[in-house]
Write a protein that holds these residues in place. Structure first.
Motif, PDB file in Angstrom:
ATOM      1  N   GLU A 264      38.014  37.063  51.178  1.00  0.00           N
ATOM      2  CA  GLU A 264      37.587  37.075  52.482  1.00  0.00           C
ATOM      3  C   GLU A 264      38.568  37.737  53.437  1.00  0.00           C
ATOM      4  OE1 GLU A 264      34.758  33.593  53.509  1.00  0.00           O
ATOM      5  OE2 GLU A 264      36.216  32.772  52.047  1.00  0.00           O
ATOM      6  N   GLN A 265      39.682  37.338  53.386  1.00  0.00           N
ATOM      7  CA  GLN A 265      41.058  37.837  54.316  1.00  0.00           C
ATOM      8  C   GLN A 265      41.064  39.239  54.007  1.00  0.00           C
ATOM      9  OE1 GLN A 265      42.660  35.683  56.424  1.00  0.00           O
ATOM     10  NE2 GLN A 265      41.198  34.018  55.767  1.00  0.00           N
ATOM     11  N   ILE A 266      40.919  39.821  52.744  1.00  0.00           N
ATOM     12  CA  ILE A 266      41.162  41.298  52.649  1.00  0.00           C
ATOM     13  C   ILE A 266      39.736  41.990  53.371  1.00  0.00           C
ATOM     14  CG2 ILE A 266      40.669  43.219  50.953  1.00  0.00           C
ATOM     15  CD1 ILE A 266      42.516  41.089  49.132  1.00  0.00           C
ATOM     16  N   GLN A 267      38.474  41.360  53.082  1.00  0.00           N
ATOM     17  CA  GLN A 267      37.348  42.098  53.559  1.00  0.00           C
ATOM     18  C   GLN A 267      37.574  41.935  55.381  1.00  0.00           C
ATOM     19  OE1 GLN A 267      34.146  43.778  51.917  1.00  0.00           O
ATOM     20  NE2 GLN A 267      35.200  44.263  53.710  1.00  0.00           N
ATOM     21  N   HIS A 268      37.898  40.914  55.669  1.00  0.00           N
ATOM     22  CA  HIS A 268      38.098  40.757  57.063  1.00  0.00           C
ATOM     23  C   HIS A 268      39.139  42.060  57.662  1.00  0.00           C
ATOM     24  CE1 HIS A 268      37.988  39.130  61.200  1.00  0.00           C
ATOM     25  NE2 HIS A 268      39.454  38.936  61.098  1.00  0.00           N
ATOM     26  N   ALA A 269      40.179  42.007  56.878  1.00  0.00           N
ATOM     27  CA  ALA A 269      41.077  43.106  57.440  1.00  0.00           C
ATOM     28  C   ALA A 269      40.799  44.144  57.139  1.00  0.00           C
ATOM     29  CB  ALA A 269      42.641  42.593  56.720  1.00  0.00           C
ATOM     30  N   PHE A 270      39.820  44.682  56.341  1.00  0.00           N
ATOM     31  CA  PHE A 270      39.658  46.076  55.965  1.00  0.00           C
ATOM     32  C   PHE A 270      38.061  46.261  56.063  1.00  0.00           C
ATOM     33  CE2 PHE A 270      43.716  45.182  54.320  1.00  0.00           C
ATOM     34  CZ  PHE A 270      44.552  46.137  54.676  1.00  0.00           C
ATOM     35  N   PRO A 271      37.431  46.230  57.045  1.00  0.00           N
ATOM     36  CA  PRO A 271      35.934  46.101  57.014  1.00  0.00           C
ATOM     37  C   PRO A 271      35.177  47.305  56.484  1.00  0.00           C
ATOM     38  CG  PRO A 271      36.695  46.466  59.289  1.00  0.00           C
ATOM     39  CD  PRO A 271      38.098  46.211  58.547  1.00  0.00           C
ATOM     40  N   LEU A 272      36.066  48.611  56.222  1.00  0.00           N
ATOM     41  CA  LEU A 272      35.525  49.732  55.753  1.00  0.00           C
ATOM     42  C   LEU A 272      35.836  49.713  54.270  1.00  0.00           C
ATOM     43  CD1 LEU A 272      36.287  52.353  58.531  1.00  0.00           C
ATOM     44  CD2 LEU A 272      34.161  51.023  58.427  1.00  0.00           C
ATOM     45  N   THR A 273      36.362  48.870  53.686  1.00  0.00           N
ATOM     46  CA  THR A 273      36.582  48.850  52.304  1.00  0.00           C
ATOM     47  C   THR A 273      35.738  47.745  51.683  1.00  0.00           C
ATOM     48  OG1 THR A 273      38.907  49.571  52.517  1.00  0.00           O
ATOM     49  CG2 THR A 273      38.239  48.612  50.654  1.00  0.00           C
ATOM     50  N   PRO A 274      34.627  48.184  51.020  1.00  0.00           N
ATOM     51  CA  PRO A 274      33.792  47.108  50.099  1.00  0.00           C
ATOM     52  C   PRO A 274      34.650  46.353  49.139  1.00  0.00           C
ATOM     53  CG  PRO A 274      33.244  49.452  49.477  1.00  0.00           C
ATOM     54  CD  PRO A 274      34.088  49.506  50.579  1.00  0.00           C
ATOM     55  N   VAL A 275      34.719  44.805  49.229  1.00  0.00           N
ATOM     56  CA  VAL A 275      35.637  44.120  48.549  1.00  0.00           C
ATOM     57  C   VAL A 275      34.763  43.474  47.298  1.00  0.00           C
ATOM     58  CG1 VAL A 275      37.078  42.332  48.145  1.00  0.00           C
ATOM     59  CG2 VAL A 275      37.333  43.960  50.030  1.00  0.00           C
ATOM     60  N   VAL A 276      35.036  43.463  46.235  1.00  0.00           N
ATOM     61  CA  VAL A 276      34.100  42.538  45.291  1.00  0.00           C
ATOM     62  C   VAL A 276      35.386  41.500  44.344  1.00  0.00           C
ATOM     63  CG1 VAL A 276      32.833  42.494  43.082  1.00  0.00           C
ATOM     64  CG2 VAL A 276      32.431  44.375  44.754  1.00  0.00           C
ATOM     65  N   LYS A 277      34.923  40.225  44.547  1.00  0.00           N
ATOM     66  CA  LYS A 277      35.853  39.284  43.769  1.00  0.00           C
ATOM     67  C   LYS A 277      35.242  39.149  42.486  1.00  0.00           C
ATOM     68  CE  LYS A 277      39.205  36.575  43.987  1.00  0.00           C
ATOM     69  NZ  LYS A 277      40.581  36.844  44.747  1.00  0.00           N
ATOM     70  N   THR A 278      36.204  39.287  41.451  1.00  0.00           N
ATOM     71  CA  THR A 278      35.701  39.090  39.907  1.00  0.00           C
ATOM     72  C   THR A 278      36.980  38.562  39.265  1.00  0.00           C
ATOM     73  OG1 THR A 278      34.631  39.763  38.304  1.00  0.00           O
ATOM     74  CG2 THR A 278      35.639  41.148  39.343  1.00  0.00           C
ATOM     75  N   LEU A 279      36.745  38.016  37.910  1.00  0.00           N
ATOM     76  CA  LEU A 279      37.873  37.732  36.985  1.00  0.00           C
ATOM     77  C   LEU A 279      38.953  36.816  37.415  1.00  0.00           C
ATOM     78  CD1 LEU A 279      38.323  41.472  35.838  1.00  0.00           C
ATOM     79  CD2 LEU A 279      37.203  39.605  34.482  1.00  0.00           C
ATOM     80  N   CYS A 280      38.827  36.276  38.513  1.00  0.00           N
ATOM     81  CA  CYS A 280      39.974  35.325  38.873  1.00  0.00           C
ATOM     82  C   CYS A 280      39.949  33.900  38.431  1.00  0.00           C
ATOM     83  CB  CYS A 280      40.020  35.298  40.357  1.00  0.00           C
ATOM     84  SG  CYS A 280      38.843  34.329  41.103  1.00  0.00           S
ATOM     85  N   THR A 281      38.709  33.834  37.417  1.00  0.00           N
ATOM     86  CA  THR A 281      38.512  32.517  37.240  1.00  0.00           C
ATOM     87  C   THR A 281      39.048  32.255  35.532  1.00  0.00           C
ATOM     88  OG1 THR A 281      36.159  32.851  36.363  1.00  0.00           O
ATOM     89  CG2 THR A 281      36.431  31.997  38.335  1.00  0.00           C
ATOM     90  N   MET A 282      39.882  33.144  34.998  1.00  0.00           N
ATOM     91  CA  MET A 282      40.259  33.150  33.687  1.00  0.00           C
ATOM     92  C   MET A 282      41.755  33.675  33.629  1.00  0.00           C
ATOM     93  SD  MET A 282      37.887  36.223  32.512  1.00  0.00           S
ATOM     94  CE  MET A 282      36.537  35.376  33.556  1.00  0.00           C
ATOM     95  N   ASP A 283      42.370  33.543  32.597  1.00  0.00           N
ATOM     96  CA  ASP A 283      43.614  34.110  32.270  1.00  0.00           C
ATOM     97  C   ASP A 283      43.576  35.536  31.815  1.00  0.00           C
ATOM     98  OD1 ASP A 283      46.535  33.405  31.624  1.00  0.00           O
ATOM     99  OD2 ASP A 283      45.916  34.466  29.869  1.00  0.00           O
ATOM    100  N   SER A 284      44.445  36.382  31.790  1.00  0.00           N
ATOM    101  CA  SER A 284      44.575  37.771  31.589  1.00  0.00           C
ATOM    102  C   SER A 284      44.253  37.946  29.972  1.00  0.00           C
ATOM    103  CB  SER A 284      45.771  38.480  32.073  1.00  0.00           C
ATOM    104  OG  SER A 284      46.729  37.963  30.949  1.00  0.00           O
ATOM    105  N   THR A 285      44.203  36.866  29.207  1.00  0.00           N
ATOM    106  CA  THR A 285      44.180  37.108  27.573  1.00  0.00           C
ATOM    107  C   THR A 285      42.805  37.195  27.591  1.00  0.00           C
ATOM    108  OG1 THR A 285      44.379  34.801  27.657  1.00  0.00           O
ATOM    109  CG2 THR A 285      46.327  35.991  26.979  1.00  0.00           C
ATOM    110  N   VAL A 286      41.886  36.508  28.514  1.00  0.00           N
ATOM    111  CA  VAL A 286      40.440  36.508  28.542  1.00  0.00           C
ATOM    112  C   VAL A 286      39.855  37.840  29.066  1.00  0.00           C
ATOM    113  CG1 VAL A 286      38.265  35.128  28.954  1.00  0.00           C
ATOM    114  CG2 VAL A 286      40.518  34.076  28.280  1.00  0.00           C
ATOM    115  N   MET A 287      40.286  38.236  30.182  1.00  0.00           N
ATOM    116  CA  MET A 287      39.638  39.134  30.900  1.00  0.00           C
ATOM    117  C   MET A 287      39.241  40.365  30.132  1.00  0.00           C
ATOM    118  SD  MET A 287      42.045  39.597  34.422  1.00  0.00           S
ATOM    119  CE  MET A 287      42.502  37.721  35.279  1.00  0.00           C
ATOM    120  N   THR A 288      40.151  40.725  29.039  1.00  0.00           N
ATOM    121  CA  THR A 288      39.792  41.917  28.468  1.00  0.00           C
ATOM    122  C   THR A 288      39.075  41.724  26.974  1.00  0.00           C
ATOM    123  OG1 THR A 288      42.339  42.153  27.602  1.00  0.00           O
ATOM    124  CG2 THR A 288      41.443  43.515  29.768  1.00  0.00           C
TER     125      THR A 288
END
Length: 208
Positions: free
Chosen positions: A105-129
Motif C-alpha cells: 500500500e505504501q508503494i502504491q500510494h507513493a507511485f500512483p502511476l505504477t500498478p503494484v501487485v502483492k504476491t509470494l510474501c507468505t512463504m520462504d524462497s525455497t517454496v516460491m519456485t
C-alpha cells in the motif's frame, strides 16, 4: 519478458533463477552491483535494471523498499508493473514496520502511476519456485488494484510452477495487509516445524 529484480538476496536470486529457467530475460538490481559478482546471474545498478525491465520485482527488505524506489524515481517507474514480494520486519522478526498498513500500500500510494501487485510474501524462497516439491497443493495470493497487472503476475506465477488452481486473487491492494501480516504467524509455524519450507492451503467445502 524482461524482468528486473530489485535486490540480490535469497528471494531475488531464487525468483531470478526460476524465471530464467522459464525463458525470461532476468536482471538483478543492486545499489553496489560491482560488489555483487559471482551470483551466476547478471547484476546492474538500480536505474539500469528499471530501464531494462518490462516488469519490476521488489525483493528488497521492506524497511527500505520505498526509499530505494524513490532513488530510482517515479518517472522511471511509471506505467511498469511492480510485483512486490517484500515484508517489513524488525531485525528480530517480531514486529512489522507497517503495523497498520502494508508495504505494498505504501508503494502504491507513493507511485500512483505504477500498478503494484502483492504476491509470494507468505512463504520462504525455497517454496516460491518449487511449489510442486511440497506434500500437496498450496495457495499463493494476489492483491492489487489493476486487473491486467494481476493477470500478468498470474502468468509469471504459472511459470514458477503455480497452477491457476493454486492462485487466489483476494482483492485490491489494501488486502496486501493480510498477506504481509501473515509473516508473524509464518515465523511461529516455522518455529513449531523447525523448518521454513512449508506453505498454507485454502481449503473449502466440496461443491454440491
Amino acid at each position: 519478458m524482461r524482468l528486473g529484480l530489485l535486490g540480490t538476496g535469497n528471494v531475488a536470486r531464487a525468483l531470478a533463477h526460476g524465471w530464467e529457467a522459464a525463458g525470461h530475460d532476468v536482471l538483478l538490481g543492486s545499489r553496489q552491483p560491482e560488489e555483487r559478482t559471482g551470483l551466476g546471474l547478471p547484476v546492474a545498478g538500480l536505474n539500469e535494471t528499471a530501464a531494462h525491465a518490462e516488469v519490476l520485482v521488489n525483493a528488497t527488505p521492506g524497511t527500505v523498499s520505498v526509499e530505494l524506489l524513490h532513488s530510482i524515481g517515479a518517472p522511471a517507474l511509471a506505467g511498469s508493473l511492480l510485483i512486490d514480494v517484500g515484508v517489513g520486519l524488525s531485525d528480530d522478526f517480531t514486529e512489522l514496520s507497517h503495523p497498520n498498513s502494508s508495504l505494498a500500500e505504501q508503494i502504491q500510494h507513493a507511485f500512483p502511476l505504477t500498478p503494484v501487485v502483492k504476491t509470494l510474501c507468505t512463504m520462504d524462497s525455497t517454496v516460491m519456485t518449487a511449489p510442486g516439491a511440497l506434500d500437496g497443493p498450496s495457495t499463493v495470493f494476489l492483491s492489487g488494484d489493476d486487473a491486467e497487472a494481476k493477470r500478468t503476475t498470474g502468468r509469471l506465477l504459472t511459470d514458477l510452477g503455480w497452477p491457476l488452481s493454486s492462485q487466489l486473487d483476494i482483492g485490491g491492494i489494501a488486502t496486501a495487509r493480510g498477506q504481509e501480516h501473515f509473516a508473524l504467524l509464518f515465523m511461529g509455524i516455522a518455529g513449531g516445524l523447525g523448518s521454513h519450507t512449508f506453505n498454507i492451503n485454502v481449503v473449502t467445502r466440496p461443491r454440491a
